[in-house]
Structures are given as C-alpha cells and as structure tokens.
Scaffold this active site. Structure first.
Site, PDB file in Angstrom:
ATOM      1  N   HIS A 185       0.842  -1.188   0.000  1.00 28.04           N
ATOM      2  CA  HIS A 185       0.000   0.000   0.000  1.00 28.04           C
ATOM      3  C   HIS A 185       0.879   1.241   0.000  1.00 28.04           C
ATOM      4  O   HIS A 185       1.923   1.246   0.632  1.00 28.04           O
ATOM      5  CB  HIS A 185      -0.942   0.021   1.222  1.00 28.04           C
ATOM      6  CG  HIS A 185      -2.099   0.929   1.020  1.00 28.04           C
ATOM      7  ND1 HIS A 185      -2.048   2.268   1.310  1.00 28.04           N
ATOM      8  CD2 HIS A 185      -3.325   0.691   0.496  1.00 28.04           C
ATOM      9  CE1 HIS A 185      -3.210   2.808   0.987  1.00 28.04           C
ATOM     10  NE2 HIS A 185      -4.001   1.869   0.483  1.00 28.04           N
ATOM     11  N   ASP A 196      -8.136  -5.217  -0.638  1.00 27.86           N
ATOM     12  CA  ASP A 196      -8.610  -6.083  -1.720  1.00 27.86           C
ATOM     13  C   ASP A 196      -8.319  -7.557  -1.488  1.00 27.86           C
ATOM     14  O   ASP A 196      -8.788  -8.403  -2.242  1.00 27.86           O
ATOM     15  CB  ASP A 196      -7.981  -5.643  -3.050  1.00 27.86           C
ATOM     16  CG  ASP A 196      -8.460  -4.270  -3.436  1.00 27.86           C
ATOM     17  OD1 ASP A 196      -9.683  -4.075  -3.447  1.00 27.86           O
ATOM     18  OD2 ASP A 196      -7.626  -3.389  -3.670  1.00 27.86           O
TER      19      ASP A 196
HETATM   20  N1  COA Z   1       3.967  -7.660  -4.701  1.00 20.94           N
HETATM   21  C1  COA Z   1       5.303  -7.702  -4.809  1.00 20.94           C
HETATM   22  N2  COA Z   1       6.072  -6.629  -4.553  1.00 20.94           N
HETATM   23  C2  COA Z   1       5.478  -5.507  -4.174  1.00 20.94           C
HETATM   24  C3  COA Z   1       4.092  -5.395  -4.033  1.00 20.94           C
HETATM   25  C4  COA Z   1       3.337  -6.540  -4.318  1.00 20.94           C
HETATM   26  N3  COA Z   1       2.006  -6.506  -4.218  1.00 20.94           N
HETATM   27  N4  COA Z   1       3.777  -4.152  -3.627  1.00 20.94           N
HETATM   28  C5  COA Z   1       4.926  -3.477  -3.518  1.00 20.94           C
HETATM   29  N5  COA Z   1       5.964  -4.300  -3.851  1.00 20.94           N
HETATM   30  C6  COA Z   1       7.359  -3.948  -3.877  1.00 20.94           C
HETATM   31  C7  COA Z   1       7.617  -2.955  -4.986  1.00 20.94           C
HETATM   32  O1  COA Z   1       7.864  -3.607  -6.217  1.00 20.94           O
HETATM   33  C8  COA Z   1       8.797  -2.214  -4.471  1.00 20.94           C
HETATM   34  O2  COA Z   1       9.952  -3.012  -4.661  1.00 20.94           O
HETATM   35  P1  COA Z   1      11.320  -2.364  -5.144  1.00 20.94           P
HETATM   36  O3  COA Z   1      11.661  -1.366  -4.083  1.00 20.94           O
HETATM   37  O4  COA Z   1      12.234  -3.526  -5.256  1.00 20.94           O
HETATM   38  O5  COA Z   1      10.999  -1.718  -6.465  1.00 20.94           O
HETATM   39  C9  COA Z   1       8.539  -2.156  -2.977  1.00 20.94           C
HETATM   40  O6  COA Z   1       7.663  -3.244  -2.686  1.00 20.94           O
HETATM   41  C10 COA Z   1       7.903  -0.880  -2.516  1.00 20.94           C
HETATM   42  O7  COA Z   1       6.720  -0.610  -3.247  1.00 20.94           O
HETATM   43  P2  COA Z   1       5.982   0.776  -3.017  1.00 20.94           P
HETATM   44  O8  COA Z   1       6.808   1.892  -3.515  1.00 20.94           O
HETATM   45  O9  COA Z   1       5.587   0.870  -1.579  1.00 20.94           O
HETATM   46  O10 COA Z   1       4.667   0.617  -3.909  1.00 20.94           O
HETATM   47  P3  COA Z   1       3.745   1.794  -4.474  1.00 20.94           P
HETATM   48  O11 COA Z   1       3.363   2.703  -3.364  1.00 20.94           O
HETATM   49  O12 COA Z   1       4.352   2.442  -5.651  1.00 20.94           O
HETATM   50  O13 COA Z   1       2.498   0.952  -4.963  1.00 20.94           O
HETATM   51  C11 COA Z   1       0.644  -0.499  -4.765  1.00 20.94           C
HETATM   52  C12 COA Z   1       1.456   0.597  -4.086  1.00 20.94           C
HETATM   53  C13 COA Z   1      -0.574  -0.790  -3.909  1.00 20.94           C
HETATM   54  C14 COA Z   1       0.178  -0.018  -6.153  1.00 20.94           C
HETATM   55  C15 COA Z   1       1.530  -1.773  -4.892  1.00 20.94           C
HETATM   56  O14 COA Z   1       1.830  -2.232  -3.605  1.00 20.94           O
HETATM   57  C16 COA Z   1       0.852  -2.851  -5.722  1.00 20.94           C
HETATM   58  O15 COA Z   1       0.957  -2.828  -6.941  1.00 20.94           O
HETATM   59  N6  COA Z   1       0.166  -3.818  -5.064  1.00 20.94           N
HETATM   60  C17 COA Z   1      -0.559  -4.855  -5.803  1.00 20.94           C
HETATM   61  C18 COA Z   1      -1.854  -4.322  -6.373  1.00 20.94           C
HETATM   62  C19 COA Z   1      -2.862  -4.066  -5.291  1.00 20.94           C
HETATM   63  O16 COA Z   1      -3.088  -4.892  -4.420  1.00 20.94           O
HETATM   64  N7  COA Z   1      -3.518  -2.900  -5.373  1.00 20.94           N
HETATM   65  C20 COA Z   1      -4.558  -2.522  -4.446  1.00 20.94           C
HETATM   66  C21 COA Z   1      -4.135  -1.373  -3.606  1.00 20.94           C
HETATM   67  S1  COA Z   1      -5.283  -1.036  -2.321  1.00 20.94           S
END
Ligand code: COA
Length: 390
Positions: free
Chosen positions: A264, A315
């Site tokens: 998140h 979700d």
């Molecule tokens: N699965 C695997 N790795 C994940 C991840 C996931 N669901 N969510 C974050 N990461 C990883 C990222 O790739 C990143 O790795 P890196 O530093 O090696 O590049 C690290 O964790 C930090 O990510 P972050 O910058 O905190 O993510 P974000 O704020 O840009 O994106 C989301 C947030 C929610 C979009 C992202 O976590 C995601 O795509 N989750 C899956 C989709 C989802 O469940 N969406 C619903 C949101 S309520």
C-alpha cells in the site's frame, strides 16, 4: 535543473506529496488507522452503510430520524432511465463490467438538468441520486451477466440487502446483507486514492458531478487500484490449494511478479480494514464449503510477511469473502464502486466548496530547444546528417 530532477524522481507517482486537504477521511499510515470525519472505522462497522454515507455527506452522524429520512431518500432514488438499463442488457455479457458501468454512469447525465450546475443544494441531491442509482446499475450488470432479468428495487430493503437481492435474483439472507454492509462501510472513503483524486481533478475544472464520477469509475478499474480484488481471486484460483501456495509464491517472486492484494502506498503497517474483512472471509468461507480460499489466503499472507515484509490490503480478503457470498469475481470491482461512490461524491462537493483548478507542473525531460526545419528541407538535411555521420 538537477534539484528538479531529484524532486520529480523522489515524488514519482506523487508519493508523499500532500496535494490538498480534506475533512472527510484520515488515513494514518503509521498507526494503521482509518477515520471518517473523526470516527474510527472499527466503530462505524457496527452501523449501516447509510449511516456512513450520511456522515460523509453531512460531516456528522445522523440522529435516528435523520437516518431514517436519508435511507428513505436513497430508496426513492434507485430507479435509472430505461435507456441505461437497455444499454446494460445489450452489453454486459461480452464487455468488462467496469467498462459497462463507466458508460452507464456517464449516461445518467442525459436529460438530467441537475447535472449541469454545481450549486451545493443540487450537488447534494445528485450525490444521493448517484449513490442510489449506481447500486441499480451494478446489480443490473451482474444480473445480466448471470443470464437473469433485472429485478426491480425493493423499497422495504436497506442498501446492502436490496443490492444483493437485485444482484442474485433472490432474497438475500440477513447475514449475507450484514457482511456486505460491513464491506461497504470499510470501502467508503480513503483519502486521495487514485479514483478520488481523479474525481477531484475533474471537479476542479467546474465540469459536473457525473463526469467526475465517470472518471473515478475509469480509475478504479485498474488492477493497481480497485481492480486488484478481481485479480486476487484469479490468483487464488490459479494457486488452487493450500500446499501449492509456497512453491507458487516462490516462482512468482522469482519472476518479480506483483502479488495482488499486497502493499500500500500509505499503510506501512496493517491496513485497519483487513482485520474485519479477514474475520468475515473466515466465517463465510468456512460456513459455505469454501474453506480452501480462506486457507490459501491466510497462508499467502503469512508467507508474504516472511518473504517480503508486505501486508495485505483491503482487496485481499474481500476477494474470498465475496466469493463465499456467491458474487462472481468480475463483479468485485463494481462492488468496490458501489461503496466508494459516496467517497467520490463527498470529495467532489468538498473540492467545489473551496475550488482551485488542480493543475500541477511537469518536469520537462525531453530534447533541448531545436530549430524547426521546414518540411521540404527535412529530407535533404537528414541525408546530409547521415552522410556526415558515416
Ligand atoms: N507484490 C510484490 N512486490 C510488491 C508489491 C506486491 N504486491 N507491492 C509493492 N511491492 C514492492 C515494490 O515492487 C517495491 O519493490 P522495489 O523497491 O524492489 O521496487 C517495494 O515493494 C515498494 O513498493 P511501493 O513503492 O511501496 O509501492 P507503491 O506505493 O508504488 O504501490 C501499490 C502501491 C498498492 C500499487 C503496490 O503495492 C501494488 O501494486 N500492489 C498490488 C496491487 C494491489 O493490491 N492494489 C490494491 C491497492 S489497495
């Protein structure tokens, strides 16, 4: 220039940027708490979705009489134009339900004089109408996809019960309506999430509420936002059984695949909505011969914490809960919209109360200034440039 470059990289995706203010919901990412207008969601889940709607629209909890009046108003606004229902019936079988919903919401502004002005008393009426009408649209999309006719709304039922009954074409058990009601309260608002921000950006141009909600539906469709709940269910189905979780996860992480329903932008600890959804998922999966989905989910949650230090988001357990409630996976994101519409309309009204157009700047990273070469001279110039390079 170098400082600008660093700023743009650090705030990629507007991470950490405070892009405006709101009195609607407070997302405390460090403590893992969520409050609507100051009230903790852990308390609000004991009330109705209608109560949460009233709170977000009026900034205070209703009295019993106000709640009854507001619920009646919602019931009276459930009907949608016949042309919109026809569109839904013609398109829901083959198209993505969120695409159908996006167009159906947009159609609500046809022949609707209220949608052309942004006067506060009109946006209040429009807000109530949209909350009520979107439930009819979503239920109609689901019923059509399932090959059933669209059943009319039942004025004796509350929001959650009426929706489930219309969606499933049969009276919803009280416990199922209660479970959906809790999910609706939990999804109602969440700061400047992507769809809400999209709605506010549209509203800030002094466009209209239906346009802004249409944009919000478009934004919610994406799998990084509301589309994640459908993707979670597909992932659980792909994994299939509890003892396949670890090998599946190792492979997925090895491919650097995103694991849906985890991570998140704001919460760096437990998402406070998850405990409620997890409890409901466990209860409903176990009671409906679907224990497998809860077991897979729980195992995945443990392993994701161990291997990646990532928490589940809203979700994650909603997917197995909706499955156990008998909702088709493609309809999960529309069910998210069924709830979040109150957040959208409340934010649109808040934006309009103290409006300034939302218009950030972009850091330019393209070519420096170049001389324009008239069309007729371009070929010869390119030839001489390649001759010079050879
Ligand atoms: N699965 C695997 N790795 C994940 C991840 C996931 N669901 N969510 C974050 N990461 C990883 C990222 O790739 C990143 O790795 P890196 O530093 O090696 O590049 C690290 O964790 C930090 O990510 P972050 O910058 O905190 O993510 P974000 O704020 O840009 O994106 C989301 C947030 C929610 C979009 C992202 O976590 C995601 O795509 N989750 C899956 C989709 C989802 O469940 N969406 C619903 C949101 S309520």
């Amino acid at each position: 220039m170098e400082n600008n470059a660093k700023d743009a990289q650090e705030t990629k995706g507007l991470a950490g940027v405070v892009a405006g203010s709101t009195a609607l919901s407070q997302v405390d990412g460090a403590q893992g708490q969520l409050r609507y207008c100051g009230y903790n969601i852990d308390d609000l889940v004991h009330g109705s979705y209608e109560e949460t709607c009233y709170l977000l629209l009026h900034g205070q909890l209703p009295t019993a009489q106000q709640l009854q009046q507001f619920s009646e108003e919602l019931k009276q606004q459930r009907a949608v134009p016949q042309a919109v229902l026809q569109f839904i019936e013609q398109n829901s079988k083959q198209d993505h339900p969120m695409a159908v919903l996006r167009t159906a919401v947009s159609m609500l502004s046809c022949n609707n004089p209220l949608t052309t002005d942004n006067e506060p008393q009109h946006t209040q009426q429009q807000a109530v109408a949209l909350i009520a009408q979107i439930s009819t649209l979503i239920a109609a999309i689901g019923a059509t996809r399932a090959g059933r006719g669209v059943v009319p709304a039942d004025p004796t039922l509350d929001h959650a019960a009426n929706f489930l009954t219309m969606l499933q074409g049969q009276p919803a058990p009280a416990q199922a309506s209660h479970a959906l009601n809790v999910a609706l309260v939990l999804h109602a608002d969440h700061g400047f999430n992507a769809s809400t921000f999209a709605a506010r950006a549209i509203a800030s141009t002094l466009s209209d509420m239906v346009s802004a909600v249409t944009a919000a539906v478009a934004s919610l469709k994406g799998p990084l936002h509301g589309g994640a709940n459908t993707a979670v269910m597909h992932m659980l189905q792909q994994i299939g059984q509890e003892d396949a979780v670890e090998p599946w996860l190792d492979q997925a992480l090895g491919r650097r695949q995103l694991i849906m329903g985890f991570g998140h932008r704001v919460y760096k600890t437990t998402d406070p909505r998850v405990q409620h959804l997890r409890a409901l998922s466990q209860q409903w999966c176990n009671a409906n011969n679907q224990a497998n989905w809860f077991a897979i989910s729980d195992k995945l949650q443990q392993l994701m914490m161990q291997k990646k230090g990532l928490y589940p988001n809203v979700d994650f357990y909603s997917a197995s809960l909706y499955y156990a409630l008998g909702i088709e996976p493609q309809m999960y994101t529309p069910v998210f919209a069924l709830s979040r519409v109150v957040g959208w309309v409340s934010h649109i009204r808040e934006q309009l109360q103290d409006n300034r157009i939302i218009r950030p700047r972009a850091q330019y990273i393209g070519k420096p200034a170049r001389t324009y070469v008239p069309l007729q001279q371009r070929e010869s110039q390119q030839q001489s440039a390649s001759l010079a390079a050879a």
